[in-house]
Motif scaffolding. Structure first.
Motif, PDB file in Angstrom:
ATOM      1  N   ILE A 200       0.831  -1.213   0.000  1.00 58.21           N
ATOM      2  CA  ILE A 200       0.000   0.000   0.000  1.00 58.21           C
ATOM      3  C   ILE A 200       0.859   1.254   0.000  1.00 58.21           C
ATOM      4  O   ILE A 200       0.572   2.217  -0.719  1.00 58.21           O
ATOM      5  N   VAL A 201       1.936   1.257   0.770  1.00 60.29           N
ATOM      6  CA  VAL A 201       2.812   2.436   0.798  1.00 60.29           C
ATOM      7  C   VAL A 201       3.526   2.593  -0.545  1.00 60.29           C
ATOM      8  O   VAL A 201       3.712   3.715  -1.034  1.00 60.29           O
ATOM      9  N   ALA A 202       3.905   1.472  -1.164  1.00 57.35           N
ATOM     10  CA  ALA A 202       4.532   1.544  -2.488  1.00 57.35           C
ATOM     11  C   ALA A 202       3.581   2.178  -3.502  1.00 57.35           C
ATOM     12  O   ALA A 202       3.996   2.989  -4.341  1.00 57.35           O
ATOM     13  N   ASP A 203       2.313   1.839  -3.410  1.00 54.72           N
ATOM     14  CA  ASP A 203       1.332   2.438  -4.325  1.00 54.72           C
ATOM     15  C   ASP A 203       1.132   3.921  -4.017  1.00 54.72           C
ATOM     16  O   ASP A 203       0.891   4.726  -4.925  1.00 54.72           O
ATOM     17  N   MET A 204       1.216   4.306  -2.759  1.00 52.40           N
ATOM     18  CA  MET A 204       1.148   5.733  -2.407  1.00 52.40           C
ATOM     19  C   MET A 204       2.286   6.487  -3.084  1.00 52.40           C
ATOM     20  O   MET A 204       2.094   7.585  -3.632  1.00 52.40           O
ATOM     21  N   VAL A 205       3.486   5.916  -3.025  1.00 54.00           N
ATOM     22  CA  VAL A 205       4.655   6.542  -3.644  1.00 54.00           C
ATOM     23  C   VAL A 205       4.444   6.688  -5.145  1.00 54.00           C
ATOM     24  O   VAL A 205       4.718   7.751  -5.736  1.00 54.00           O
ATOM     25  N   ARG A 206       3.934   5.622  -5.773  1.00 51.19           N
ATOM     26  CA  ARG A 206       3.723   5.669  -7.226  1.00 51.19           C
ATOM     27  C   ARG A 206       2.719   6.762  -7.609  1.00 51.19           C
ATOM     28  O   ARG A 206       2.958   7.550  -8.526  1.00 51.19           O
ATOM     29  N   VAL A 207       1.596   6.808  -6.907  1.00 55.93           N
ATOM     30  CA  VAL A 207       0.564   7.805  -7.218  1.00 55.93           C
ATOM     31  C   VAL A 207       1.096   9.213  -6.992  1.00 55.93           C
ATOM     32  O   VAL A 207       0.877  10.120  -7.803  1.00 55.93           O
ATOM     33  N   GLN A 208       1.812   9.418  -5.897  1.00 57.60           N
ATOM     34  CA  GLN A 208       2.356  10.744  -5.597  1.00 57.60           C
ATOM     35  C   GLN A 208       3.333  11.185  -6.678  1.00 57.60           C
ATOM     36  O   GLN A 208       3.322  12.339  -7.114  1.00 57.60           O
ATOM     37  N   PRO A 256      -3.419   8.277 -16.618  1.00 64.16           N
ATOM     38  CA  PRO A 256      -3.627   6.833 -16.752  1.00 64.16           C
ATOM     39  C   PRO A 256      -2.766   5.975 -15.823  1.00 64.16           C
ATOM     40  O   PRO A 256      -3.240   4.971 -15.286  1.00 64.16           O
ATOM     41  N   ARG A 257      -1.496   6.335 -15.648  1.00 70.86           N
ATOM     42  CA  ARG A 257      -0.634   5.498 -14.801  1.00 70.86           C
ATOM     43  C   ARG A 257      -1.093   5.515 -13.346  1.00 70.86           C
ATOM     44  O   ARG A 257      -1.167   4.473 -12.689  1.00 70.86           O
ATOM     45  N   ALA A 258      -1.413   6.712 -12.825  1.00 73.27           N
ATOM     46  CA  ALA A 258      -1.907   6.798 -11.455  1.00 73.27           C
ATOM     47  C   ALA A 258      -3.285   6.153 -11.344  1.00 73.27           C
ATOM     48  O   ALA A 258      -3.613   5.525 -10.331  1.00 73.27           O
ATOM     49  N   GLN A 259      -4.102   6.270 -12.395  1.00 73.28           N
ATOM     50  CA  GLN A 259      -5.423   5.640 -12.393  1.00 73.28           C
ATOM     51  C   GLN A 259      -5.306   4.120 -12.255  1.00 73.28           C
ATOM     52  O   GLN A 259      -6.084   3.496 -11.524  1.00 73.28           O
ATOM     53  N   ALA A 260      -4.336   3.552 -12.956  1.00 74.64           N
ATOM     54  CA  ALA A 260      -4.155   2.104 -12.900  1.00 74.64           C
ATOM     55  C   ALA A 260      -3.819   1.632 -11.489  1.00 74.64           C
ATOM     56  O   ALA A 260      -4.251   0.559 -11.061  1.00 74.64           O
ATOM     57  N   VAL A 261      -3.055   2.447 -10.765  1.00 69.45           N
ATOM     58  CA  VAL A 261      -2.705   2.093  -9.385  1.00 69.45           C
ATOM     59  C   VAL A 261      -3.924   2.244  -8.480  1.00 69.45           C
ATOM     60  O   VAL A 261      -4.165   1.405  -7.597  1.00 69.45           O
ATOM     61  N   LEU A 262      -4.711   3.271  -8.697  1.00 68.87           N
ATOM     62  CA  LEU A 262      -5.833   3.583  -7.807  1.00 68.87           C
ATOM     63  C   LEU A 262      -7.057   2.697  -8.032  1.00 68.87           C
ATOM     64  O   LEU A 262      -7.845   2.480  -7.099  1.00 68.87           O
ATOM     65  N   THR A 263      -7.248   2.205  -9.239  1.00 69.70           N
ATOM     66  CA  THR A 263      -8.482   1.482  -9.575  1.00 69.70           C
ATOM     67  C   THR A 263      -8.812   0.334  -8.624  1.00 69.70           C
ATOM     68  O   THR A 263      -9.961   0.228  -8.154  1.00 69.70           O
ATOM     69  N   PRO A 264      -7.872  -0.558  -8.274  1.00 68.45           N
ATOM     70  CA  PRO A 264      -8.222  -1.638  -7.336  1.00 68.45           C
ATOM     71  C   PRO A 264      -8.700  -1.119  -5.981  1.00 68.45           C
ATOM     72  O   PRO A 264      -9.609  -1.712  -5.377  1.00 68.45           O
ATOM     73  N   TYR A 265      -8.131  -0.019  -5.510  1.00 66.38           N
ATOM     74  CA  TYR A 265      -8.546   0.555  -4.222  1.00 66.38           C
ATOM     75  C   TYR A 265      -9.954   1.159  -4.327  1.00 66.38           C
ATOM     76  O   TYR A 265     -10.767   1.037  -3.412  1.00 66.38           O
TER      77      TYR A 265
END
Length: 393
Positions: A200-208, A256-265
């Protein structure tokens, strides 16, 4: 004198002074229960009655203690600098700025505090190694306190003028240190760190990183704050942000890249749109599920779930500034890379956008109202300058 329906003789606890409140204005009378303060109370009430129960002009200002001005100002600023019911970092700066005024001059009367007093406090901060920009900010807060005192008729206007003349500390003309610049972080270092972060923290880093968000923005992500009506780019309007108290709005574009990370959440929390997408509770649950999955020994069915029925403390629903940063720091240690902080991710995004597009685009992505602020975040790369100089230099 009849006391019926007349304001009472009261104690101002912080200063130890006696006060009386007339028409919403606090009049300071002197030390509580002292003979002088009792006499002053009688005089104030007599003037009040003689003026038709209105405050005479001569009573609108009071020669109160500096300590009283400080505490009243802090009470006011606590209301001003509160967000979601909690004092903000700005209020913390107010407390730190006012503290030495109380310590060194608290028991003096307001006219005793002049420009030399403010210069003395500046020098104390310099000796303590406080950064130059912080000293200037705190100096401004003290000036603002006396300006506030003028507005509320606790301070004479002529007392404020010498304080406003005290200059800020200049670069190279003071022993106070400068802030260390927050440099962009190389994306390669981020990539090396990601495998050592909780998912989850790794995905936070990616989205940020993808969206150029502040750490606060990514920690505050909720489904109800994201407009997904457009397929190409979503619009994220944080429910709270750094400049909300100034009446400013904030809108962030999510590609799109951040969307791909956020979609499952977003899918997993579709029924709870006000829940934070990134939650420490979910991280703990994922770790427990992983341990249970990798458990080699067989256990009784009753022991498949070993969570306590009534734990003393539960993981929070939202990552804090400290917990997010600490998770990144621990991952850097495990990865054997130079430590970096989530704040640097925003600088990285700003620099990349400025290099590939221009300053205006970087300003739009970072959400700055001033291009000067963007220039601090989005550094111009040397390679861009080198590319030009190879042609014309």
């Amino acid at each position: 004198m009849a006391r019926k329906n007349l304001p009472g003789y009261l104690l101002h606890k912080r200063s130890g002074q006696a006060v009386v409140v007339l028409n919403g204005k606090t009049i300071y009378l002197g030390k509580y229960k002292s003979k002088a303060s009792r006499e002053e109370y009688e005089n104030v009430i007599a003037d009040f009655i003689a003026n038709g129960k209105k405050l005479p002009p001569t009573r609108t200002k009071s020669d109160c203690l500096i300590e009283t001005l400080c505490y009243d100002y802090l009470d006011n600023q606590k209301k001003v600098h509160s967000k979601n019911g909690k004092p903000t970092e700005a209020f913390g700066h107010c407390r730190l700025a006012v503290a030495p005024v109380i310590k060194h001059y608290g028991q003096n009367s307001i006219p005793d505090f002049g420009s030399r007093s403010l210069l003395f406090i500046q020098a104390k901060w310099e000796e303590s190694g406080i950064a130059r920009k912080t000293i200037n900010r705190w100096t401004g807060i003290i000036k603002d306190m006396f300006r506030w005192g003028v507005v509320y008729e606790l301070v004479e206007a002529e007392i404020l003028q010498p304080l406003l003349a005290v200059p800020n500390l200049k670069v190279g003309k003071t022993s106070a240190p400068e802030y260390d610049e927050i440099p962009p972080i190389e994306i390669e270092l981020v990539e090396k760190t990601l495998p050592f972060l909780p998912q989850i923290v790794a995905d936070m880093v990616r989205v940020q990183l993808y969206a150029g968000m502040r750490p606060q923005d990514v920690r505050n992500l909720r489904s109800c704050d994201i407009d997904r009506s457009r397929e190409d780019v979503w619009k994220y309007s944080p429910y709270t942000h750094k400049t909300k108290n100034k009446g400013k709005t904030r809108e962030l574009a999510i590609g799109p890249r951040a969307q791909a990370v956020l979609t499952p959440y977003l899918e997993s929390k579709a029924d709870t749109p006000e829940a934070f997408l990134f939650s420490p509770r979910d991280t703990v649950q994922m770790l427990q599920d992983e341990r249970r999955k990798n458990r080699k020994s067989k256990v009784q069915p009753s022991q498949i779930c070993r969570k306590r029925a009534n734990p003393k403390s539960l993981p929070r629903e939202q990552y804090s500034k400290d917990s997010y940063g600490q998770a990144v720091t621990r991952a850097c240690e495990k990865a054997g890379v130079e430590p970096w902080s989530p704040n640097q991710l925003r600088h990285t995004t700003g620099s990349v956008v400025r290099d590939q597009y221009d300053l205006d685009h970087a300003q739009a992505v970072l959400g700055h109202s001033s291009a000067k602020t963007t220039e601090i975040y989005a550094k111009v790369s040397f390679e861009k300058a080198a590319e030009v100089m190879r042609e014309i230099g």
